[in-house]
Design an enzyme around this catalytic site. Structure first.
Site, PDB file in Angstrom:
ATOM      1  N   GLY A  10     145.625  -8.247  40.358  1.00 62.14           N
ATOM      2  CA  GLY A  10     145.710  -9.211  39.277  1.00 62.14           C
ATOM      3  C   GLY A  10     144.332  -9.661  38.825  1.00 62.14           C
ATOM      4  CD  GLN A  35     150.738 -17.607  42.236  1.00 57.61           C
ATOM      5  OE1 GLN A  35     151.900 -17.727  42.636  1.00 57.61           O
ATOM      6  NE2 GLN A  35     149.753 -17.257  43.045  1.00 57.61           N
ATOM      7  CB  CYS A  90     140.959 -16.448  44.914  1.00 60.69           C
ATOM      8  SG  CYS A  90     141.816 -14.869  44.993  1.00 60.69           S
TER       9      CYS A  90
END
Length: 374
Positions: free
Chosen positions: A69, A177, A320
């Site tokens: 992603g 998400q 992240c």
């Protein structure tokens, strides 16, 4: 270990794993090769592309497969900048975007682009009036995440997309998400690109997809790139893509049933927090599977470590970002600052989550709060 960090990553679906092995064993040719083995692999790739397009509600001609992603966000933004509709160097984005977007935006700022970052309203959404007021004559791109990964709010992408179309602004949306949790088809007509990532919906890691509006005339980020029609370099991961498509089909098919189950589990969890419920801040969410909250006076890092000691995997925010031990970007976007912003924890539910585990987690958080704060 009881797992409550599904927004960070999901276990690989068994059927998807079986497809991966079968594809890796039987469709092992390079999809770009011109011999029969390559043609077989390319056929499976084409089938998977058509499937992913159907799940998103877009043309298969706009689907490009990526390695993640994050890579998808980076390449989509770069592609749209080469295909912008008018002259200008102004970009609008959100304060709480995923690091793959915010880092790309910061790199563009350093290269001379003018950036406007929008905060959240108290409901966890970007205010449409704020977005409209940020639009300038030289605004060429907006990048707004569809679903916040930390509190689970959905941004008004349809309305933002309409404003962008009216002002000749290209719109990218990070949907990593939201895919598999909400129907993509209502927002797909209003974006020029969007991204998904396989491991967020029980597919394999290391594979994702980008939708790029076929009407946008973009240039390859790396000149001479041949894979995925020039969108990215590197041999296409056909087994991973086929497995991702299987996982995507199951996620889309079970979408409504899963949402119903997550609502029940969410209510169970909140009920289990009753002894300290009035002292906690639990943020509203459009995705019932995402529970973002704060326990006053306790840093999220401490709560996460203590929960881990008791056998529960929770998070202090986007995977992240947490290793940087910085305040949650969502909290900052909501105007929560200082030590209070570092109180944030995130609990996310998955298909395997059991009611008894949810209740046990709630009781454990009450115990942690009492031992460390009350």
């Amino acid at each position: 270990m009881k797992y409550f960090d599904y927004a960070a990553s999901c276990p690989l679906d068994r059927e998807a794993a079986e497809v991966y092995i079968q594809a890796a064993s039987s469709y092992y040719g390079n999809a770009s090769s011109l011999h029969d083995a390559g043609d077989r692999a390319n056929g499976l790739l084409a089938y998977s592309r058509e499937q992913m397009a159907g799940f998103i509600g877009v043309s298969k001609d706009g689907i490009y497969f990526t390695g993640s992603g994050s890579e998808g966000n980076y390449l989509a933004i770069q592609a749209l900048l080469t295909g912008r509709k008018k002259k200008g160097k102004h970009i609008i984005s959100g304060m709480a975007e995923h690091s793959s977007v915010s880092n790309t935006i910061e790199k563009l700022r350093q290269a001379g682009w003018d950036i406007t970052l929008l905060p959240f309203h108290e409901d966890g959404r970007i205010d449409l009036e704020d977005f409209q007021n940020a639009i300038r004559e030289d605004t060429v791109l907006a990048s707004i995440q569809h679903t916040n990964p930390e509190i689970g709010t959905l941004q008004p992408i349809e309305e933002i997309g309409k404003l962008c179309r009216e002002n000749q602004i290209l719109l990218h949306s990070d949907c990593v998400q939201s895919f598999g949790k909400v129907d993509m088809s209502p927002i797909a007509p209003f974006v020029d690109s969007l991204t998904v990532s396989g491991h967020k919906f029980y597919g394999p890691k290391g594979v994702g997809a980008v939708y790029l509006n076929p009407e946008v005339r973009w240039d390859p980020y790396v000149p001479g790139t041949s894979h995925e029609h020039g969108f990215r370099a590197g041999t296409v991961n056909v087994p991973g893509i086929a497995a991702m498509a299987v996982a995507a089909e199951k996620a889309v098919r079970g979408l409504e049933e899963n949402k119903k189950q997550f609502r029940l589990l969410r209510e169970m969890f909140l009920t289990s927090l009753e002894p300290i419920r009035e002292m906690c801040t639990v943020y509203r969410a459009d995705l019932p599977s995402t529970i973002g909250m704060r326990i006053p006076g306790l840093e999220g890092q401490l709560i996460m470590n203590e929960a881990n000691r008791y056998g529960f995997a929770i998070s202090t925010g986007s995977a992240c970002q947490v290793s940087m031990q910085a305040p949650s970007k969502t909290m900052v976007a909501l105007g929560v600052e200082g030590k209070t912003a570092k109180e944030f924890i995130r609990i996310t539910l998955g298909r395997e989550t059991q009611p008894e585990d949810v209740r046990e987690l709630g009781k454990t958080l009450v115990k942690i709060a009492r031992e460390n704060r009350y």
